[in-house]
Motif scaffolding. Structure first.
Motif, PDB file in Angstrom:
ATOM      1  N   UNK A  86      -0.239  -1.827   4.022  1.00 14.09           N
ATOM      2  CA  UNK A  86      -1.640  -1.576   3.694  1.00 14.09           C
ATOM      3  C   UNK A  86      -2.445  -1.392   4.968  1.00 14.09           C
ATOM      4  N   UNK A  87      -3.638  -0.826   4.823  1.00 12.79           N
ATOM      5  CA  UNK A  87      -4.537  -0.677   5.971  1.00 12.79           C
ATOM      6  C   UNK A  87      -4.851  -2.031   6.596  1.00 12.79           C
ATOM      7  N   UNK A  88      -5.075  -3.032   5.759  1.00 13.66           N
ATOM      8  CA  UNK A  88      -5.475  -4.345   6.276  1.00 13.66           C
ATOM      9  C   UNK A  88      -4.381  -4.956   7.140  1.00 13.66           C
ATOM     10  N   UNK A  89      -3.135  -4.901   6.671  1.00 17.50           N
ATOM     11  CA  UNK A  89      -2.037  -5.496   7.449  1.00 17.50           C
ATOM     12  C   UNK A  89      -1.730  -4.627   8.670  1.00 17.50           C
ATOM     13  N   UNK A 116       8.832  -3.498   6.519  1.00 16.55           N
ATOM     14  CA  UNK A 116       8.546  -3.816   7.923  1.00 16.55           C
ATOM     15  C   UNK A 116       8.803  -2.610   8.810  1.00 16.55           C
ATOM     16  N   UNK A 117       9.883  -1.884   8.531  1.00 16.46           N
ATOM     17  CA  UNK A 117      10.191  -0.707   9.347  1.00 16.46           C
ATOM     18  C   UNK A 117       9.114   0.349   9.255  1.00 16.46           C
ATOM     19  N   UNK A 118       8.624   0.611   8.044  1.00 19.98           N
ATOM     20  CA  UNK A 118       7.560   1.606   7.870  1.00 19.98           C
ATOM     21  C   UNK A 118       6.255   1.149   8.515  1.00 19.98           C
ATOM     22  N   UNK A 119       5.911  -0.121   8.303  1.00 24.86           N
ATOM     23  CA  UNK A 119       4.656  -0.666   8.823  1.00 24.86           C
ATOM     24  C   UNK A 119       4.670  -0.735  10.344  1.00 24.86           C
ATOM     25  N   UNK A 154       2.188   3.767   5.394  1.00 25.90           N
ATOM     26  CA  UNK A 154       1.684   2.713   4.525  1.00 25.90           C
ATOM     27  C   UNK A 154       1.298   3.324   3.187  1.00 25.90           C
ATOM     28  N   UNK A 155       1.021   2.444   2.207  1.00 23.33           N
ATOM     29  CA  UNK A 155       0.625   2.875   0.871  1.00 23.33           C
ATOM     30  C   UNK A 155      -0.906   2.844   0.729  1.00 23.33           C
ATOM     31  N   UNK A 156      -1.398   3.569  -0.240  1.00 20.16           N
ATOM     32  CA  UNK A 156      -2.819   3.489  -0.608  1.00 20.16           C
ATOM     33  C   UNK A 156      -2.895   3.381  -2.128  1.00 20.16           C
ATOM     34  N   UNK A 157      -4.106   3.219  -2.640  1.00 17.70           N
ATOM     35  CA  UNK A 157      -4.260   3.136  -4.096  1.00 17.70           C
ATOM     36  C   UNK A 157      -3.892   4.458  -4.754  1.00 17.70           C
ATOM     37  N   UNK A 158      -3.762   5.539  -3.965  1.00 22.63           N
ATOM     38  CA  UNK A 158      -3.411   6.838  -4.526  1.00 22.63           C
ATOM     39  C   UNK A 158      -1.906   7.046  -4.630  1.00 22.63           C
ATOM     40  N   UNK A 159      -1.125   6.206  -3.956  1.00 20.95           N
ATOM     41  CA  UNK A 159       0.317   6.383  -4.016  1.00 20.95           C
ATOM     42  C   UNK A 159       1.010   5.825  -2.792  1.00 20.95           C
ATOM     43  N   UNK A 162       1.549   7.661   1.603  1.00 21.95           N
ATOM     44  CA  UNK A 162       0.702   8.841   1.746  1.00 21.95           C
ATOM     45  C   UNK A 162      -0.046   8.881   3.075  1.00 21.95           C
ATOM     46  N   UNK A 163      -0.045   7.763   3.815  1.00 20.03           N
ATOM     47  CA  UNK A 163      -0.644   7.717   5.150  1.00 20.03           C
ATOM     48  C   UNK A 163       0.471   7.322   6.116  1.00 20.03           C
ATOM     49  N   UNK A 164       0.771   8.176   7.089  1.00 15.12           N
ATOM     50  CA  UNK A 164       1.857   7.836   7.992  1.00 15.12           C
ATOM     51  C   UNK A 164       2.065   8.889   9.058  1.00 15.12           C
ATOM     52  N   UNK A 165       3.178   8.778   9.753  1.00 12.97           N
ATOM     53  CA  UNK A 165       3.495   9.702  10.846  1.00 12.97           C
ATOM     54  C   UNK A 165       5.002   9.730  11.040  1.00 12.97           C
TER      55      UNK A 165
END
Length: 376
Positions: A86-89, A116-119, A154-159, A162-165
Motif C-alpha cells: 500500500x501507499x502507506x507502508x 515483500x519483494x514487490x514492496x 503496490x496495490x490500490x483500491x482500483x486493483x 497498478x502502481x509500480x516500476x
C-alpha cells in the motif's frame, strides 16, 4: 557460515539482460551465507525489508551474516499479508531506508515472499531515483516467479499491482532451506506458478510435474529441479521481453481471472492467497479456451485434475464467501494491467504448453462464461 554449507550443491540461472544481467542462485544455506555472497556487489550498507512472520524465522541469521561480511545492515519489518502493498507502508519503508542512510551504491534486500519483494523492490526503484536491489525470496511462489524479472509495485483500491516500476535486481538468492518453514497452503500456492510454466510453453515439464509433484513437495533434488526449471523458463522470457510488450504477457496465464478473484475478496489472505487465485484462473483459462473451441475439454480436465491432485482450488465456488455476480467479476477484470484501449486481453490455450495472447476478447463471451461457472 561454514565453507561446507556454502559449497553445498546449488543451481545457477542467469538472466541475460544486456549490461544488467544477474544470477539467480538456488540451493541451501543462502540466507546464512548472504554476507559472503553480497561482498562482490561492493555495497557498504544493506537495508533489509521483511515481514513479521519471516523476521521471526530468518532475520537474525541474515543480519548476523551481513555483519560478518563487513556490511552495515539495518532492518525494516512490515505486517505480513497483501495489505502491506500500500501507499502507506511504502512511505514507511522508504522513510526507514532513508533514515538508515542507504545510498545509491548500497543495497535494498527483500527478505520474504512476493508481497515483500514487490514492496521493497518498488521502494528501491524510487529511493534516490534508484538503489540496487537483492531479492531473497522465502516462499516457493516468490522463488519461481515474483523475485525474477524486475516487476515491483503496490496495490490500490482500483486493483492489484497498478502502481509500480520495472526494477531488475542485482542478484537473487533463493534459499531452498527457507521452504521447509512454509505452511503447506503457502507451498501449494507457490506450486501453481511452477505448473504455470509447463502450461505456457513446456508440455514436457508439465508431464514431469504430473509424475513427480509428490517429490517436489517432499524436497530434495526434484524440488531444486522444479525451481531451477521455472526460473530458467522465466529468465528466457524476461530476456526476450523485459518490459512486457509481447511474449512476457504469457506469464500472466490465469492472472486475469485470478486477480479479479483476489480483488473480489478484498485481498483477504484468509479467503484466497495469490497462488490459489492463479490456480483457479488457469483452470478457468483452459475451460474458457475449451468453450471457445480452442482446446479439447479433455485438456481442460487434465489441467484441473493435476491442480486438484496437489490440493489447489480449481473453481470459483472453491473461494469461501460471496464474490458478487459475473458482472462484478468482469468489471474487476477491466482494471487488469493488460487492458488496452479498454479491451480485455486474456492468455488462452490451444493445448498444454501452447498458451497464446488473445487480444480483444469479447466481453459478452467472458460474461456468459463467468455466469455459467458461477452456476455450475
Amino acid at each position: 557460515m561454514s565453507d561446507t554449507a556454502l559449497a553445498a550443491p546449488r543451481s545457477t540461472v542467469h538472466v541475460a539482460l544486456e549490461g544488467r544481467g544477474y544470477d539467480v542462485e538456488i540451493g541451501p544455506g543462502l540466507i546464512a551465507g548472504a554476507g559472503r555472497l553480497l561482498v562482490p556487489l561492493g555495497a557498504r550498507r544493506v537495508g533489509v525489508v521483511t515481514d513479521e512472520n519471516v523476521a521471526r524465522l530468518h532475520l537474525d541469521p541474515l543480519m548476523a551474516s551481513l555483519e560478518a561480511g563487513g556490511l552495515a545492515a539495518s532492518s525494516t519489518v512490515v505486517p505480513a499479508g497483501e495489505a502491506s502493498k500500500s501507499f502507506a507502508v511504502l512511505e514507511e519503508v522508504s522513510n526507514a531506508l532513508l533514515a538508515s542512510k542507504v545510498e545509491r551504491g548500497d543495497l535494498v534486500l527483500a527478505l520474504g515472499g512476493g508481497v515483500v519483494g514487490d514492496l521493497a523492490g518498488f521502494a528501491a526503484a524510487i529511493l534516490r531515483r534508484g538503489v540496487r536491489l537483492v531479492q531473497m525470496p522465502t516462499t516457493l511462489l516468490a522463488q519461481v516467479d515474483s523475485s525474477v524479472g524486475g516487476k515491483t509495485g503496490i496495490n490500490t483500491r482500483h486493483g492489484k499491482n497498478l502502481i509500480g516500476a520495472f526494477h531488475q535486481p542485482s542478484l537473487v538468492l533463493a534459499d531452498a532451506d527457507a521452504l521447509s518453514t512454509l505452511p503447506l497452503r503457502d507451498f501449494r500456492a507457490g506450486y501453481a506458478e511452477v505448473a504455470k510454466y509447463g502450461l505456457i510453453n513446456d508440455a514436457a515439464f508439465f508431464r514431469w510435474l504430473e509424475d513427480n509433484w509428490q517429490e517436489v513437495f517432499e524436497g530434495g533434488p526434484a524440488r531444486t529441479k522444479a525451481i531451477a526449471a521455472s526460473c530458467a523458463n522465466k529468465a528466457g522470457v524476461v530476456a526476450r521481453d523485459e518490459f512486457e510488450t509481447g511474449e512476457r504477457a504469457l506469464l500472466n496465464l490465469g492472472h486475469t481471472f485470478g486477480h479479479a478473484l483476489e480483488a473480489a475478496v478484498g485481498y483477504d489472505d484468509k479467503r484466497l492467497v495469490h497462488g490459489e487465485g492463479v490456480a483457479i484462473g488457469m483452470a478457468l483459462a483452459f475451460r474458457f479456451s475449451a468453450e471457445l473451441g480452442l482446446v479439447g475439454a479433455d485438456q481442460a480436465d487434465r489441467v484441473a485434475a493435476h491442480l486438484k491432485a496437489v490440493g489447489l482450488p480449481t473453481r470459483i465456488q472453491d473461494v469461501p464467501g460471496d464474490l458478487g455476480d459475473a458482472r462484478r467479476l468482469l468489471d474487476l477484470m477491466g482494471q487488469d494491467k493488460k487492458v488496452k484501449a479498454g479491451k480485455l486481453t486474456f492468455i488462452l490455450a490451444r493445448g498444454v504448453g501452447q498458451s497464446f495472447i488473445a487480444n480483444d476478447v469479447a466481453p459478452e463471451n467472458v460474461l456468459s462464461f463467468l455466469t455459467s461457472e458461477l452456476s455450475s
